[in-house]
Write an enzyme that holds these catalytic residues in place. Structure first.
Site, PDB file in Angstrom:
ATOM      1  N   SER A   1      -4.301   2.748   4.178  1.00 35.68           N
ATOM      2  CA  SER A   1      -4.328   2.590   2.867  1.00 35.68           C
ATOM      3  C   SER A   1      -5.325   0.898   3.151  1.00 35.68           C
ATOM      4  CB  SER A   1      -3.528   2.882   2.351  1.00 35.68           C
ATOM      5  OG  SER A   1      -4.134   2.402   0.875  1.00 35.68           O
TER       6      SER A   1
ATOM      7  N   ARG B   1      -7.824   3.373  -4.461  1.00 36.80           N
ATOM      8  CA  ARG B   1      -9.361   3.783  -3.909  1.00 36.80           C
ATOM      9  C   ARG B   1      -9.259   5.455  -3.683  1.00 36.80           C
ATOM     10  NH1 ARG B   1      -9.564   5.778   1.598  1.00 36.80           N
ATOM     11  NH2 ARG B   1      -6.931   5.829   1.505  1.00 36.80           N
TER      12      ARG B   1
ATOM     13  N   ARG C   1       5.632   5.674   1.015  1.00 33.59           N
ATOM     14  CA  ARG C   1       5.288   6.559   1.742  1.00 33.59           C
ATOM     15  C   ARG C   1       4.767   6.789   3.476  1.00 33.59           C
ATOM     16  NH1 ARG C   1      -1.308   5.210  -0.282  1.00 33.59           N
ATOM     17  NH2 ARG C   1      -2.308   7.370  -0.578  1.00 33.59           N
TER      18      ARG C   1
ATOM     19  N   GLY D   1      -5.865   7.984  -3.653  1.00 28.89           N
ATOM     20  CA  GLY D   1      -4.724   7.929  -4.198  1.00 28.89           C
ATOM     21  C   GLY D   1      -4.235   9.790  -4.214  1.00 28.89           C
TER      22      GLY D   1
ATOM     23  N   HIS E   1       7.907  -7.560  -2.002  1.00 30.07           N
ATOM     24  CA  HIS E   1       6.910  -6.816  -0.280  1.00 30.07           C
ATOM     25  C   HIS E   1       8.671  -7.156   0.936  1.00 30.07           C
ATOM     26  CE1 HIS E   1       3.854  -4.591  -2.227  1.00 30.07           C
ATOM     27  NE2 HIS E   1       3.237  -6.085  -1.834  1.00 30.07           N
TER      28      HIS E   1
ATOM     29  N   LYS F   1       0.418  -1.509  -0.001  1.00 28.31           N
ATOM     30  CA  LYS F   1       0.180  -0.380   0.102  1.00 28.31           C
ATOM     31  C   LYS F   1       1.132   1.319   0.261  1.00 28.31           C
ATOM     32  CE  LYS F   1      -3.415  -1.641  -0.726  1.00 28.31           C
ATOM     33  NZ  LYS F   1      -3.815  -1.555  -1.990  1.00 28.31           N
ATOM     34  N   SER F   2       1.409   1.215  -0.403  1.00 31.73           N
ATOM     35  CA  SER F   2       3.029   2.442  -1.138  1.00 31.73           C
ATOM     36  C   SER F   2       3.113   2.883  -2.018  1.00 31.73           C
ATOM     37  CB  SER F   2       4.459   1.806  -0.171  1.00 31.73           C
ATOM     38  OG  SER F   2       4.302   0.940   0.913  1.00 31.73           O
ATOM     39  N   GLY F   3       2.376   2.787  -3.198  1.00 32.66           N
ATOM     40  CA  GLY F   3       2.284   3.224  -4.393  1.00 32.66           C
ATOM     41  C   GLY F   3       3.269   1.876  -5.327  1.00 32.66           C
ATOM     42  N   THR F   4       2.814   0.638  -4.872  1.00 35.74           N
ATOM     43  CA  THR F   4       3.452  -0.424  -5.448  1.00 35.74           C
ATOM     44  C   THR F   4       2.229  -0.739  -6.970  1.00 35.74           C
ATOM     45  OG1 THR F   4       3.277  -1.729  -3.519  1.00 35.74           O
ATOM     46  CG2 THR F   4       3.390  -2.948  -5.595  1.00 35.74           C
TER      47      THR F   4
END
Ligand code: A3P
Length: 305
Positions: free
Chosen positions: A141, A269, A133, A271, A111, A48-51
């Site tokens: 997130s 979701r 993030r 962003g 990850h 949930k860091s922008g993958t």
């Protein structure tokens, strides 16, 4: 050491991090069997860091000589099907997936924290792109994602803990692939030691200036944009194609399935930067700031909160 995450996911403290139990076997196979190529590019992140975003950007950058923007596979395929997660690959294929036929450069994601990467990967000359993030946005997130999607419905889950209890665990470093700060520091230190091998990016910086970061990533992976490509506006085209607004509205991402009962639309979701303010109190944010100050002290790494 064993502990369930706040959503009930069983985790085991293994090789210095909280490893989801279902990842233990694939992790060992990955560490034992993976043969890195010098041309490989690995995307690493805390979930949930922008993958999803970085997969789209990396895919577009490295395959731009094969696909014009208006024929990009991203228009019909979610980026997770174009750039495989190595944990999932080894999970699904049972021990020894066939990775030889992938086009070069091969793109993968993980990850896993830096210390758990296979020695073959560390010893090769492959490139690692890391995205992190702001922890408060990452936490929200992940929480929102996991509340909507019970990832392993066949597994006996415990009760879902409250936001306060989940945040306590987060501040204690208990989360899948965490502690959060150790994950970041592993890649941060590797990027300082070897900046040609590890590029450390922040979600917020990419969001603020996507064109600059698209160029930076392309240079880093050894495929800089030519003057002609820049004049044609290709950098802007890639950044727009991979933007939250564009990807979210594609049919494949509105309706397609990510895996099991999880839909692609749950990968998109809001962003936003700073959405945590809609969920967490200023006191909670202060607590995370204090924790981070201590944990990141002396590293030179500063996060936007
Ligand atoms: P939010 O839940 O805050 O909206 P990951 O891909 O690592 O699972 O991270 C998911 C987060 O990235 C979600 O954040 C999601 O909305 C956001 N995201 C997905 N695609 C994006 C894009 N193209 N640009 C910016 N953010 C994106």
């Amino acid at each position: 050491e064993q502990q369930d995450n706040w959503d009930g996911l069983p985790m085991s403290k293994f090789q210095g991090f909280w490893c989801p139990v279902f990842v233990l076997h694939p992790l060992l196979c990955f560490q034992r069997n993976f043969k890195a190529l010098d041309t490989d590019v690995l995307l690493a992140s805390v979930p949930k860091s922008g993958t999803t975003w970085l997969k789209a950007l990396l895919f577009s950058i490295v395959s731009r000589d094969r696909f014009p923007i208006d024929q990009s596979p991203l228009l019909a395929t979610n980026s997770h099907r174009l750039v495989f997660s190595l944990e999932c690959f080894y999970y699904a294929e049972d021990d020894d997936p066939d990775l030889g036929n992938l086009s070069r450069p091969r793109l993968f994601s993980t990850h896993l924290p830096h210390q758990a990467l296979p020695s073959s990967l560390i010893e090769s000359n492959c490139k690692i792109v890391y995205v992190c993030r702001n922890p408060l946005d990452q936490f929200i997130s992940e929480r929102e994602f996991l509340l909507k999607n019970r990832l392993w419905p066949d597994k006996p889950y415990g009760e879902v803990l409250s936001l306060d209890e989940a945040f306590d665990m987060f501040c204690d470093g208990v989360q899948a692939f965490g502690p959060f700060w150790d994950h970041l520091l592993g890649y941060w230190n590797a990027s300082l030691e070897n900046p040609d091998r590890v590029l450390f990016l922040k979600y917020e910086d990419i969001k603020r200036d996507p064109l600059l970061k698209v160029k930076k990533i392309a240079e880093f992976v050894g495929l800089p944009f030519s003057e002609e490509e820049e004049k044609e506006g290709l950098v802007g085209d890639i950044s727009r194609l991979c933007s939250f607004e564009k990807l979210k509205d594609l049919d494949i991402n509105k309706n397609g399935i990510h895996f099991g009962s999880v839909k692609n639309n749950s990968l998109f979701r809001k962003g936003d930067i700073g959405d945590w303010q809609n969920y967490l109190t200023p006191a909670m944010a202060e607590r995370m700031k204090t924790t981070l100050k201590a944990k990141l002290s002396g590293s030179g790494l500063i996060l936007d909160i």
